[in-house]
Each structure stands twice: as C-alpha cells, then as structure tokens.
Write a protein that holds these residues in place. Sequence first.
Motif, mmCIF file in Angstrom:
data_model
loop_
_atom_site.group_PDB
_atom_site.id
_atom_site.type_symbol
_atom_site.label_atom_id
_atom_site.label_comp_id
_atom_site.label_asym_id
_atom_site.label_seq_id
_atom_site.Cartn_x
_atom_site.Cartn_y
_atom_site.Cartn_z
ATOM 1 N N ASN A 80 0.822 -1.215 0.000
ATOM 2 C CA ASN A 80 0.000 0.000 0.000
ATOM 3 C C ASN A 80 0.850 1.258 0.000
ATOM 4 O O ASN A 80 0.497 2.255 -0.639
ATOM 5 C CB ASN A 80 -0.965 -0.005 1.187
ATOM 6 C CG ASN A 80 -2.144 -0.915 0.956
ATOM 7 O OD1 ASN A 80 -2.460 -1.271 -0.174
ATOM 8 N ND2 ASN A 80 -2.804 -1.300 2.022
ATOM 9 N N MET A 81 1.974 1.221 0.699
ATOM 10 C CA MET A 81 2.886 2.366 0.662
ATOM 11 C C MET A 81 3.423 2.558 -0.757
ATOM 12 O O MET A 81 3.550 3.683 -1.242
ATOM 13 C CB MET A 81 4.032 2.159 1.656
ATOM 14 C CG MET A 81 3.582 2.196 3.110
ATOM 15 S SD MET A 81 4.890 1.752 4.288
ATOM 16 C CE MET A 81 5.873 3.269 4.244
ATOM 17 N N GLY A 82 3.719 1.446 -1.428
ATOM 18 C CA GLY A 82 4.178 1.511 -2.820
ATOM 19 C C GLY A 82 3.128 2.123 -3.727
ATOM 20 O O GLY A 82 3.453 2.907 -4.619
ATOM 21 N N LEU A 83 1.871 1.777 -3.501
ATOM 22 C CA LEU A 83 0.787 2.360 -4.296
ATOM 23 C C LEU A 83 0.773 3.880 -4.187
ATOM 24 O O LEU A 83 0.594 4.585 -5.185
ATOM 25 C CB LEU A 83 -0.573 1.828 -3.829
ATOM 26 C CG LEU A 83 -0.934 0.391 -4.174
ATOM 27 C CD1 LEU A 83 -2.252 0.011 -3.510
ATOM 28 C CD2 LEU A 83 -1.001 0.185 -5.670
ATOM 29 N N ILE A 84 0.955 4.373 -2.980
ATOM 30 C CA ILE A 84 0.937 5.823 -2.768
ATOM 31 C C ILE A 84 2.098 6.483 -3.510
ATOM 32 O O ILE A 84 1.909 7.475 -4.228
ATOM 33 C CB ILE A 84 0.982 6.153 -1.262
ATOM 34 C CG1 ILE A 84 -0.336 5.739 -0.604
ATOM 35 C CG2 ILE A 84 1.265 7.641 -1.037
ATOM 36 C CD1 ILE A 84 -0.330 5.799 0.909
ATOM 37 N N HIS A 85 3.285 5.923 -3.365
ATOM 38 C CA HIS A 85 4.447 6.518 -4.037
ATOM 39 C C HIS A 85 4.311 6.442 -5.558
ATOM 40 O O HIS A 85 4.668 7.394 -6.261
ATOM 41 C CB HIS A 85 5.740 5.866 -3.554
ATOM 42 C CG HIS A 85 6.125 6.291 -2.173
ATOM 43 N ND1 HIS A 85 6.644 7.531 -1.900
ATOM 44 C CD2 HIS A 85 6.029 5.650 -0.983
ATOM 45 C CE1 HIS A 85 6.877 7.639 -0.604
ATOM 46 N NE2 HIS A 85 6.503 6.515 -0.022
ATOM 47 N N GLY A 142 4.044 9.519 -8.575
ATOM 48 C CA GLY A 142 5.111 9.581 -9.568
ATOM 49 C C GLY A 142 6.489 9.288 -9.005
ATOM 50 O O GLY A 142 7.494 9.485 -9.691
ATOM 51 N N GLU A 143 6.562 8.796 -7.797
ATOM 52 C CA GLU A 143 7.834 8.455 -7.152
ATOM 53 C C GLU A 143 8.136 6.982 -7.430
ATOM 54 O O GLU A 143 8.039 6.119 -6.552
ATOM 55 C CB GLU A 143 7.739 8.749 -5.653
ATOM 56 C CG GLU A 143 7.441 10.202 -5.355
ATOM 57 C CD GLU A 143 6.911 10.449 -3.947
ATOM 58 O OE1 GLU A 143 6.549 9.477 -3.236
ATOM 59 O OE2 GLU A 143 6.841 11.622 -3.569
ATOM 60 N N HIS A 144 8.515 6.705 -8.670
ATOM 61 C CA HIS A 144 8.622 5.327 -9.129
ATOM 62 C C HIS A 144 9.744 4.540 -8.463
ATOM 63 O O HIS A 144 9.566 3.351 -8.165
ATOM 64 C CB HIS A 144 8.761 5.299 -10.651
ATOM 65 C CG HIS A 144 7.560 5.864 -11.328
ATOM 66 N ND1 HIS A 144 7.614 6.930 -12.173
ATOM 67 C CD2 HIS A 144 6.249 5.518 -11.246
ATOM 68 C CE1 HIS A 144 6.398 7.218 -12.603
ATOM 69 N NE2 HIS A 144 5.553 6.385 -12.053
ATOM 70 N N LEU A 191 9.606 -0.316 -2.426
ATOM 71 C CA LEU A 191 8.588 -0.824 -1.510
ATOM 72 C C LEU A 191 7.933 -2.099 -2.034
ATOM 73 O O LEU A 191 7.673 -3.038 -1.265
ATOM 74 C CB LEU A 191 7.538 0.257 -1.235
ATOM 75 C CG LEU A 191 8.057 1.386 -0.349
ATOM 76 C CD1 LEU A 191 7.192 2.637 -0.500
ATOM 77 C CD2 LEU A 191 8.131 0.944 1.103
ATOM 78 N N TYR A 192 7.674 -2.169 -3.335
ATOM 79 C CA TYR A 192 7.108 -3.394 -3.903
ATOM 80 C C TYR A 192 8.080 -4.569 -3.735
ATOM 81 O O TYR A 192 7.664 -5.690 -3.428
ATOM 82 C CB TYR A 192 6.761 -3.212 -5.383
ATOM 83 C CG TYR A 192 5.606 -2.278 -5.651
ATOM 84 C CD1 TYR A 192 4.482 -2.246 -4.833
ATOM 85 C CD2 TYR A 192 5.633 -1.420 -6.750
ATOM 86 C CE1 TYR A 192 3.422 -1.396 -5.094
ATOM 87 C CE2 TYR A 192 4.575 -0.566 -7.024
ATOM 88 C CZ TYR A 192 3.477 -0.553 -6.188
ATOM 89 O OH TYR A 192 2.421 0.288 -6.452
ATOM 90 N N HIS A 193 9.372 -4.312 -3.924
ATOM 91 C CA HIS A 193 10.365 -5.371 -3.738
ATOM 92 C C HIS A 193 10.423 -5.813 -2.276
ATOM 93 O O HIS A 193 10.546 -7.013 -1.998
ATOM 94 C CB HIS A 193 11.739 -4.928 -4.237
ATOM 95 C CG HIS A 193 11.862 -4.954 -5.731
ATOM 96 N ND1 HIS A 193 11.896 -6.126 -6.468
ATOM 97 C CD2 HIS A 193 11.939 -3.953 -6.630
ATOM 98 C CE1 HIS A 193 11.997 -5.847 -7.751
ATOM 99 N NE2 HIS A 193 12.020 -4.532 -7.881
#
Length: 173
Positions: free
Chosen positions: A77-82, A86-88, A94-96
């Motif tokens: 979920n944190m990855g979704l926000i970033h 646009g903070e790829h 975070l996804y990793h």
Amino acid sequence: MPRTQKNDNFIDKSFTVMADLILKLLPTNQKAKEAFAYYRDGMSAQSEGEYAEALDNYREALKLEEDSQDRSFILYNMGLIHASNGEHEQALELYHQALESNPRLPQALNNIAVIYHYMGEKAKEAGDEDGGEALFDKAADYWIRAIRMAPNNYIEAQNWLKTTGRMQIDVFF
C-alpha cells in the motif's frame, strides 16, 4: 482525533465498527492489534486521498507488525501511494520489500511491471531505444511471474506479451 472517529461515510463507519469488533475478539497480542489499527487508519486515509496521513499510519504499523504477510500488504500500500505520486523508484523499492515479505503477491509483481513498462516508454520517447527495450524486457519478466501466480488476471499484460513476442504460447489458459 483518531480516524475511527472521523468517518462520515456509512460504509466506512460499518467497516470501522466491524474492524473494532474483530480487534476486540481476536486472540492476539496488543502489539498486533495496534498494528492493525494503524493499518486500518492508513487504508482509510489512503482511500480519501490523504496520502501523508496514510503513510504515517503505515509507518507506525510497520514498526509494530511482526507477521511477514501483513507487513507485505502494508509495504504494498505504501508503494501504491508513491507510484500514484510519480515516485517510481521509491515505489519499486517498496514493492520489492513487499515481495521479500511475501513472494506470493502477484499484484506487487504486476505493479513493478507497470512501472518498468512506463519507464521503457519514457526511455524510447527520449530516443533511448535499447534502454527502452531493456526496460520492456524487465516488465515482461515481472508480468510473466504475476500471470503464473494469477493466470486469470492481467489480460492486457498477457495481450502485450503476446503482441510483442515476449510470450510465445498460451501456457496460462
């Protein structure tokens, strides 16, 4: 004021009441209950577009949460926000981390692929044909992994893989 007291939406209130009941009835330790409360508040804030508040709640949940599967969803979920901001690079990280906690998270694999695909398109637009193709290959690798876990999902990705020659046969159907 805690987010649990701010919800005006009937569905949000219902979810909050149910979550509170579950928290009270679950035979788990106080630390896990607190982690879930922060996670729940983070999800609520995220759904309302309050990303800074959501991230704060997710960070607090991560400090308390010990279960690797639960940690993976917080990180996801944190990855979704970033990603939505646009903070790829931060989203990829975070996804990793989410995948390290839970390798069976096809949605994280899919989102990594989406970011690599986007980056590949940008590289090609900037005239870096080889760099773009390398990023497309990375995207393909992650999509194939996601599709193997969830064969009925990611139909657009499956079509892209087929039309670009990155998936030769219908091994997933």
